[in-house]
Scaffold this motif. Structure first.
Motif, PDB file in Angstrom:
ATOM      1  N   THR A  50      11.463  35.000  -1.657  1.00 39.93           N
ATOM      2  CA  THR A  50      12.430  36.002  -2.107  1.00 39.93           C
ATOM      3  C   THR A  50      11.991  36.598  -3.439  1.00 39.93           C
ATOM      4  O   THR A  50      12.095  37.812  -3.645  1.00 39.93           O
ATOM      5  N   ARG A  54      13.363  24.884   0.575  1.00 37.32           N
ATOM      6  CA  ARG A  54      14.257  25.749  -0.203  1.00 37.32           C
ATOM      7  C   ARG A  54      13.498  26.442  -1.323  1.00 37.32           C
ATOM      8  O   ARG A  54      13.696  27.625  -1.588  1.00 37.32           O
ATOM      9  N   VAL A  93      17.148  35.345  -5.416  1.00 36.11           N
ATOM     10  CA  VAL A  93      16.311  34.150  -5.482  1.00 36.11           C
ATOM     11  C   VAL A  93      17.185  32.898  -5.494  1.00 36.11           C
ATOM     12  O   VAL A  93      16.926  31.929  -4.772  1.00 36.11           O
ATOM     13  N   LEU A  94      18.233  32.910  -6.289  1.00 39.34           N
ATOM     14  CA  LEU A  94      19.143  31.768  -6.352  1.00 39.34           C
ATOM     15  C   LEU A  94      19.819  31.528  -5.006  1.00 39.34           C
ATOM     16  O   LEU A  94      19.914  30.384  -4.543  1.00 39.34           O
ATOM     17  N   CYS A 135      20.507  28.134   0.086  1.00 39.63           N
ATOM     18  CA  CYS A 135      20.887  28.619   1.419  1.00 39.63           C
ATOM     19  C   CYS A 135      21.798  27.604   2.105  1.00 39.63           C
ATOM     20  O   CYS A 135      21.819  26.428   1.766  1.00 39.63           O
ATOM     21  N   ALA A 182      18.628  32.287  -2.100  1.00 39.78           N
ATOM     22  CA  ALA A 182      17.623  31.751  -1.177  1.00 39.78           C
ATOM     23  C   ALA A 182      17.441  30.252  -1.386  1.00 39.78           C
ATOM     24  O   ALA A 182      17.279  29.502  -0.427  1.00 39.78           O
ATOM     25  N   TYR A 183      17.485  29.812  -2.632  1.00 40.47           N
ATOM     26  CA  TYR A 183      17.335  28.387  -2.910  1.00 40.47           C
ATOM     27  C   TYR A 183      18.538  27.594  -2.399  1.00 40.47           C
ATOM     28  O   TYR A 183      18.392  26.523  -1.829  1.00 40.47           O
ATOM     29  N   ALA A 227      12.881  30.433  -1.873  1.00 37.01           N
ATOM     30  CA  ALA A 227      13.145  31.108  -3.149  1.00 37.01           C
ATOM     31  C   ALA A 227      11.904  31.851  -3.643  1.00 37.01           C
ATOM     32  O   ALA A 227      12.003  32.975  -4.140  1.00 37.01           O
TER      33      ALA A 227
END
Length: 76
Positions: free
Chosen positions: A33, A26, A11-12, A17, A14-15, A30
């Motif tokens: 994800t 973003r 998740v982190l 990216c 994905a944020y 997240a």
């Protein structure tokens, strides 16, 4: 920094990216994800006394994450 679980790290990641996405995109990534990770947490056949009700609750939360992500992706 505390070592994160693979789900939390995904998740982190994905944020944060590498692409220059606006903040709302973003956050949407997240959330998607997080939804994917939540789907992977529950067993296909729950063994709790709640049975299918528990599984449906997880699916409802995942669907809610995806609805929020859809809305965020439409902004900006």
């Amino acid at each position: 920094m505390t070592k994160l679980s693979p789900a939390a790290q995904a998740v982190l990641d994905a944020y944060y990216c590498d692409t220059p996405l606006p903040g709302s995109k973003r956050v949407a990534a997240a959330l998607r994800t997080a939804a994917d990770q939540a789907e992977n947490v529950h067993p296909a056949r729950p063994s709790t006394e709640w049975g299918k009700g528990w599984l449906e609750g997880v699916q409802d939360v995942v669907a809610g994450f995806r609805r929020i992500a859809d809305e965020l992706e439409k902004t900006q």
